[in-house]
Design a protein around this motif. Structure first.
Motif, PDB file in Angstrom:
ATOM      1  N   CYS A   1       0.967  -1.332   0.080  1.00  0.00           N
ATOM      2  CA  CYS A   1       0.008   0.024  -0.203  1.00  0.00           C
ATOM      3  C   CYS A   1       0.830   1.378  -0.035  1.00  0.00           C
ATOM      4  CB  CYS A   1      -0.943   0.068   1.226  1.00  0.00           C
ATOM      5  SG  CYS A   1      -2.203  -1.196   1.232  1.00  0.00           S
ATOM      6  N   LEU A   2       2.059   1.247   0.581  1.00  0.00           N
ATOM      7  CA  LEU A   2       2.868   2.284   0.874  1.00  0.00           C
ATOM      8  C   LEU A   2       3.427   2.589  -0.340  1.00  0.00           C
ATOM      9  CD1 LEU A   2       3.754   4.776   2.581  1.00  0.00           C
ATOM     10  CD2 LEU A   2       5.778   3.310   3.711  1.00  0.00           C
ATOM     11  N   ASN A   3       4.067   1.525  -1.124  1.00  0.00           N
ATOM     12  CA  ASN A   3       4.479   1.581  -2.616  1.00  0.00           C
ATOM     13  C   ASN A   3       3.736   1.963  -3.535  1.00  0.00           C
ATOM     14  OD1 ASN A   3       7.305   0.576  -1.859  1.00  0.00           O
ATOM     15  ND2 ASN A   3       6.711  -1.651  -2.302  1.00  0.00           N
ATOM     16  N   GLU A   4       2.348   1.774  -3.388  1.00  0.00           N
ATOM     17  CA  GLU A   4       1.426   2.251  -4.265  1.00  0.00           C
ATOM     18  C   GLU A   4       1.101   3.769  -4.245  1.00  0.00           C
ATOM     19  OE1 GLU A   4      -2.876   0.694  -5.953  1.00  0.00           O
ATOM     20  OE2 GLU A   4      -2.691   0.869  -3.615  1.00  0.00           O
ATOM     21  N   ALA A   5       0.934   4.217  -2.792  1.00  0.00           N
ATOM     22  CA  ALA A   5       0.952   5.723  -2.769  1.00  0.00           C
ATOM     23  C   ALA A   5       2.227   6.321  -3.010  1.00  0.00           C
ATOM     24  CB  ALA A   5       0.871   5.731  -0.983  1.00  0.00           C
TER      25      ALA A   5
ATOM     26  N   LEU B   1       5.855  10.380   2.869  1.00  0.00           N
ATOM     27  CA  LEU B   1       4.635  10.034   3.099  1.00  0.00           C
ATOM     28  C   LEU B   1       4.323   9.243   4.358  1.00  0.00           C
ATOM     29  CD1 LEU B   1       3.533   8.697  -0.603  1.00  0.00           C
ATOM     30  CD2 LEU B   1       3.552  10.908   0.433  1.00  0.00           C
ATOM     31  N   PRO B   2       3.421   9.449   5.084  1.00  0.00           N
ATOM     32  CA  PRO B   2       3.197   8.902   6.596  1.00  0.00           C
ATOM     33  C   PRO B   2       2.645   7.514   6.296  1.00  0.00           C
ATOM     34  CG  PRO B   2       1.579  10.454   6.031  1.00  0.00           C
ATOM     35  CD  PRO B   2       2.416  10.808   5.015  1.00  0.00           C
ATOM     36  N   PRO B   3       2.833   6.689   7.105  1.00  0.00           N
ATOM     37  CA  PRO B   3       1.961   5.224   6.832  1.00  0.00           C
ATOM     38  C   PRO B   3       0.431   5.378   6.702  1.00  0.00           C
ATOM     39  CG  PRO B   3       2.599   5.597   9.075  1.00  0.00           C
ATOM     40  CD  PRO B   3       3.293   6.690   8.353  1.00  0.00           C
ATOM     41  N   LEU B   4      -0.088   4.588   5.957  1.00  0.00           N
ATOM     42  CA  LEU B   4      -1.526   4.842   5.589  1.00  0.00           C
ATOM     43  C   LEU B   4      -2.387   4.653   7.053  1.00  0.00           C
ATOM     44  CD1 LEU B   4      -2.044   2.902   2.393  1.00  0.00           C
ATOM     45  CD2 LEU B   4      -1.636   5.175   2.962  1.00  0.00           C
ATOM     46  N   GLY B   5      -3.267   5.240   7.430  1.00  0.00           N
ATOM     47  CA  GLY B   5      -4.095   5.240   8.554  1.00  0.00           C
ATOM     48  C   GLY B   5      -3.551   6.107   9.607  1.00  0.00           C
TER      49      GLY B   5
END
Length: 293
Positions: free
Chosen positions: A164-168, A288-292
């Motif tokens: 998810c982080l790579n995608e963001a 970018l911060p971690p999702l959530g």
């Protein structure tokens, strides 16, 4: 709803770069909130200052900040929507985390002052580690209208959070490349043990051969879904050396990285390896911060 852009200023001397970046990213359509901080600890003064005198001193210092920023803001932002706020606050990071509704904002922008001795201030590191918003650190004296973008990816992990982080990171990088009218690249480092490297027992070319095919299926699919296989640079080595080297070779002036969540710790940490990478980068950096978070 268009989210706002937050500019944090802790030095009026370095404010121009962050203001220019905010103007570009706002595109005349997004509101810019500029928050300038000033603070001095008076607890160590040998005599106590009456509260009204202390407030007068604070007001005087904040007035100096407004006077210094006024002409700069008028020159670059008068045709856009903006507000200027000056705060007497010891910790901009605590203010950001506890006193601001971050859901209203797209990102926070701050100038990163680079000189021969310093790459990041203490405030820079605090924001890198704990900002709940995407953090754009704009390197001073490096303003360009067009710049190549490099996304630093961790493709070797099968964790869903890494995917998810790579995608963001990819989506952010592609968006920035479009805005900058520039090229987008991604980089993945096949780890080489420093111990083996020092012994000369490393065959970097062999480690890179078929490295893409050896990635977890989900990570390969992510790269292929965005048609980035030809834009992905896979190198063998130590991450903190590979990424700055690739950024220099690609003439990238923006490197995008992700931070990782940590259970039991308020906010998040960027990670020791990523911090080592950033110390060697002379570019703008988007974290970018971690999702959530």
């Amino acid at each position: 709803m268009n989210k706002k852009i937050l500019v944090i200023i802790d030095s009026t001397a370095d404010a121009k770069t962050s203001i220019l970046h905010a103007r570009q990213k706002a595109k005349g359509m997004k509101h810019i909130d500029i928050v300038a901080f000033s603070y001095e600890d008076t607890n160590n003064i040998l005599f106590s200052i009456p509260p009204d005198e202390a407030l007068a001193i604070q007001d005087k210092e904040l007035a100096k900040v407004r006077a210094a920023l006024g002409p700069l803001i008028s020159e670059y932002l008068d045709d856009g929507s903006y507000t200027l706020q000056t705060l007497w606050h010891e910790s901009p990071v605590q203010w950001l985390a506890n006193e601001l509704d971050t859901s209203d904002y797209e990102m926070v922008i701050k100038t990163r002052h680079i000189d021969e001795e310093t790459q990041f201030t203490e405030l820079d590191w605090q924001l890198i580690r704990f900002s709940p918003l995407p953090l754009y650190l704009a390197a001073d004296n490096k303003w360009r209208n067009n710049t190549n973008v490099l996304a630093a990816l961790d493709l070797g992990s099968e964790k869903a959070t890494k995917y998810c982080l790579n995608e963001a990171i990819i989506k952010a990088g592609l968006a920035y490349a479009k805005d900058y009218d520039s090229e987008f690249y991604a980089c993945y480092t096949v780890h080489v043990s420093p111990f083996l490297r020092d012994l000369g027992i490393v065959f970097s070319d062999e480690q890179v051969i078929n490295a893409f095919e050896k990635l977890p299926v989900a990570q390969r699919t992510l790269i292929e879904a965005h048609d980035l296989k030809d834009k992905l640079k896979i190198k063998a080595g130590v991450v903190e050396q590979v990424i700055p080297s690739v950024a220099a070779k690609l003439n990238a002036d923006l490197v995008i990285m992700g931070s990782v969540g940590n259970t039991g710790i308020k906010g998040h940490l960027i990670g020791n390896t990523a911090e080592k990478v950033m110390k060697l980068l002379k570019t703008d950096i988007l974290v970018l911060p971690p999702l959530g978070v």
